[in-house]
Design a protein around this motif. Structure first.
Motif, PDB file in Angstrom:
ATOM      1  N   LEU A  29       0.839  -1.189   0.000  1.00 41.13           N
ATOM      2  CA  LEU A  29       0.000   0.000   0.000  1.00 41.13           C
ATOM      3  C   LEU A  29       0.879   1.245   0.000  1.00 41.13           C
ATOM      4  N   GLY A  30       0.354   2.327  -0.540  1.00 35.60           N
ATOM      5  CA  GLY A  30       1.087   3.585  -0.565  1.00 35.60           C
ATOM      6  C   GLY A  30       2.298   3.576  -1.465  1.00 35.60           C
ATOM      7  N   LEU A  31       2.256   2.781  -2.521  1.00 30.40           N
ATOM      8  CA  LEU A  31       3.432   2.647  -3.378  1.00 30.40           C
ATOM      9  C   LEU A  31       3.697   3.886  -4.217  1.00 30.40           C
ATOM     10  N   CYS A  32       2.673   4.656  -4.528  1.00 29.86           N
ATOM     11  CA  CYS A  32       2.888   5.834  -5.387  1.00 29.86           C
ATOM     12  C   CYS A  32       3.864   6.818  -4.754  1.00 29.86           C
ATOM     13  N   ILE A 108       2.590  15.307  -0.576  1.00 25.33           N
ATOM     14  CA  ILE A 108       2.120  15.558   0.791  1.00 25.33           C
ATOM     15  C   ILE A 108       0.589  15.522   0.843  1.00 25.33           C
ATOM     16  N   PRO A 109      -0.125  16.318   0.051  1.00 24.37           N
ATOM     17  CA  PRO A 109      -1.599  16.188   0.080  1.00 24.37           C
ATOM     18  C   PRO A 109      -2.102  14.826  -0.361  1.00 24.37           C
ATOM     19  N   LEU A 110      -1.315  14.106  -1.177  1.00 26.07           N
ATOM     20  CA  LEU A 110      -1.747  12.776  -1.605  1.00 26.07           C
ATOM     21  C   LEU A 110      -1.726  11.751  -0.480  1.00 26.07           C
ATOM     22  N   ILE A 111      -1.184  12.120   0.696  1.00 30.28           N
ATOM     23  CA  ILE A 111      -1.261  11.230   1.847  1.00 30.28           C
ATOM     24  C   ILE A 111      -2.721  10.909   2.172  1.00 30.28           C
ATOM     25  N   VAL A 112      -3.616  11.838   1.845  1.00 33.15           N
ATOM     26  CA  VAL A 112      -5.040  11.623   2.108  1.00 33.15           C
ATOM     27  C   VAL A 112      -5.534  10.336   1.452  1.00 33.15           C
ATOM     28  N   THR A 113      -5.015  10.038   0.279  1.00 36.61           N
ATOM     29  CA  THR A 113      -5.479   8.870  -0.474  1.00 36.61           C
ATOM     30  C   THR A 113      -4.643   7.622  -0.215  1.00 36.61           C
ATOM     31  N   ASN A 114      -3.722   7.696   0.741  1.00 32.92           N
ATOM     32  CA  ASN A 114      -2.890   6.533   1.049  1.00 32.92           C
ATOM     33  C   ASN A 114      -3.765   5.424   1.628  1.00 32.92           C
ATOM     34  N   GLY A 143       6.737   1.307  10.391  1.00 33.85           N
ATOM     35  CA  GLY A 143       7.093   0.307   9.386  1.00 33.85           C
ATOM     36  C   GLY A 143       7.137   0.899   7.990  1.00 33.85           C
ATOM     37  N   PHE A 144       6.153   1.735   7.678  1.00 38.10           N
ATOM     38  CA  PHE A 144       6.122   2.392   6.372  1.00 38.10           C
ATOM     39  C   PHE A 144       7.308   3.340   6.214  1.00 38.10           C
ATOM     40  N   ALA A 145       7.585   4.134   7.262  1.00 40.80           N
ATOM     41  CA  ALA A 145       8.701   5.078   7.206  1.00 40.80           C
ATOM     42  C   ALA A 145      10.034   4.354   7.084  1.00 40.80           C
ATOM     43  N   LEU A 146      10.168   3.203   7.759  1.00 37.70           N
ATOM     44  CA  LEU A 146      11.413   2.440   7.689  1.00 37.70           C
ATOM     45  C   LEU A 146      11.685   1.971   6.263  1.00 37.70           C
ATOM     46  N   VAL A 147      10.656   1.488   5.582  1.00 37.16           N
ATOM     47  CA  VAL A 147      10.823   1.065   4.188  1.00 37.16           C
ATOM     48  C   VAL A 147      11.193   2.256   3.315  1.00 37.16           C
ATOM     49  N   LEU A 148      10.543   3.393   3.537  1.00 39.59           N
ATOM     50  CA  LEU A 148      10.880   4.606   2.788  1.00 39.59           C
ATOM     51  C   LEU A 148      12.359   4.959   2.951  1.00 39.59           C
ATOM     52  N   LEU A 194      15.990   7.549 -11.152  1.00 41.01           N
ATOM     53  CA  LEU A 194      14.681   7.642 -11.791  1.00 41.01           C
ATOM     54  C   LEU A 194      13.745   6.527 -11.306  1.00 41.01           C
ATOM     55  N   PRO A 195      12.442   6.614 -11.622  1.00 44.15           N
ATOM     56  CA  PRO A 195      11.457   5.629 -11.127  1.00 44.15           C
ATOM     57  C   PRO A 195      11.806   4.162 -11.356  1.00 44.15           C
ATOM     58  N   PRO A 196      12.412   3.758 -12.493  1.00 46.30           N
ATOM     59  CA  PRO A 196      12.769   2.336 -12.625  1.00 46.30           C
ATOM     60  C   PRO A 196      13.645   1.819 -11.485  1.00 46.30           C
ATOM     61  N   GLY A 197      14.532   2.662 -10.991  1.00 46.43           N
ATOM     62  CA  GLY A 197      15.373   2.259  -9.872  1.00 46.43           C
ATOM     63  C   GLY A 197      14.562   2.012  -8.612  1.00 46.43           C
ATOM     64  N   ALA A 198      13.485   2.783  -8.438  1.00 49.13           N
ATOM     65  CA  ALA A 198      12.620   2.578  -7.274  1.00 49.13           C
ATOM     66  C   ALA A 198      11.943   1.217  -7.344  1.00 49.13           C
ATOM     67  N   PHE A 199      11.453   0.830  -8.534  1.00 57.51           N
ATOM     68  CA  PHE A 199      10.820  -0.478  -8.687  1.00 57.51           C
ATOM     69  C   PHE A 199      11.816  -1.604  -8.426  1.00 57.51           C
ATOM     70  N   ILE A 200      13.032  -1.465  -8.965  1.00 58.29           N
ATOM     71  CA  ILE A 200      14.046  -2.502  -8.761  1.00 58.29           C
ATOM     72  C   ILE A 200      14.419  -2.602  -7.285  1.00 58.29           C
TER      73      ILE A 200
END
Length: 236
Positions: A29-32, A108-114, A143-148, A194-200
């Motif tokens: 969840l919250g991958l965006c 930051i405002p998109l946290i609402v839709t997390n 847990g979410f912050a640790l992954v970030l 770039l974003p591909p690195g985030a997915f990898i």
């Protein structure tokens, strides 16, 4: 509920939030925002702390008002509560960490839709007292912050060869000295930045967790067998 039962429940919540049911690694969840802003540790830590504050605040509020909210409108009410805390965090960041606020931008405002925040409000906070809801929000947010932060560190080291680049945006001018240059690059490694690195990077982290879980399960399954073998040897 006895003190022992409460302690066991809190331990279970901590294990779920930090490892077994981590909102990012397990629930996905919250991958965006997770994939978008983790180019540096500073950005990741900033968004992680913001999400944690919103999660704890919204969980506590939802728990306190749960007996007054009709089931038919509970989701809109939860979203309004979450949006209120997001607005508060956004204004605080705008006032005190404007550079980081600008860097994170729309996320930051998109946290609402997390979905992690809405999910915890619906699945746990709306059914439990406020102190348990607060602890659940704290562990899930941590847990979410640790992954970030871990993903941000991985991408920053591989992409730029640094750690804590731009720490002054979050902690103030004194933190500029926290920047560590581990590897000297003539040019940044764009695949990591770039974003591909985030997915990898996210895939690597999920794979590592799965390997650790599998090894733990295998050890847990072997433990009774080894215990029985020791018991037979002792009896002989």
């Amino acid at each position: 509920m006895s003190d022992q039962e409460l302690s066991n429940e809190l331990k279970t919540l901590a294990r779920n939030g930090l490892w077994e049911n981590n909102p990012a690694l397990v629930q996905l969840l919250g991958l965006c925002p997770l994939l978008a802003v983790t180019g540096t540790v500073t950005n990741a830590l900033g968004l992680g702390l913001a999400t944690l504050l919103v999660l704890v605040g919204s969980n506590v509020t939802v728990s306190l008002v749960r007996n007054w909210v009709p089931n038919e409108v509970r989701i809109p009410v939860f979203v309004i509560v979450i949006a209120t805390f997001v607005t508060f965090v956004e204004l605080m960041m705008h006032a005190f960490t404007y550079g980081l606020f600008t860097a994170l931008g729309i996320f930051i405002p998109l946290i609402v839709t997390n979905c992690a925040i809405i999910g915890r409000a619906e699945a746990y906070a709306s059914k439990n007292p406020w102190h348990k809801a607060a602890f659940d929000g704290l562990t899930m947010g941590a847990g979410f912050a640790l992954v970030l932060v871990l993903l941000g560190a991985l991408r920053e080291i591989i992409g730029q060869g640094t750690l804590f680049d731009g720490a002054d945006l979050l902690l103030g001018s004194w933190a500029a000295g926290l920047r560590i240059e581990l590897i000297q690059f003539d040019y940044p490694l764009l695949l990591a930045v770039l974003p591909p690195g985030a997915f990898i990077g996210m895939g690597i982290m999920i794979a590592v967790k799965n390997v650790i879980d599998r090894q733990r399960n295998e050890k847990a399954a072997q433990a009774p067998v080894e215990k029985a073998q020791r018991a037979r040897v002792t009896s002989q």
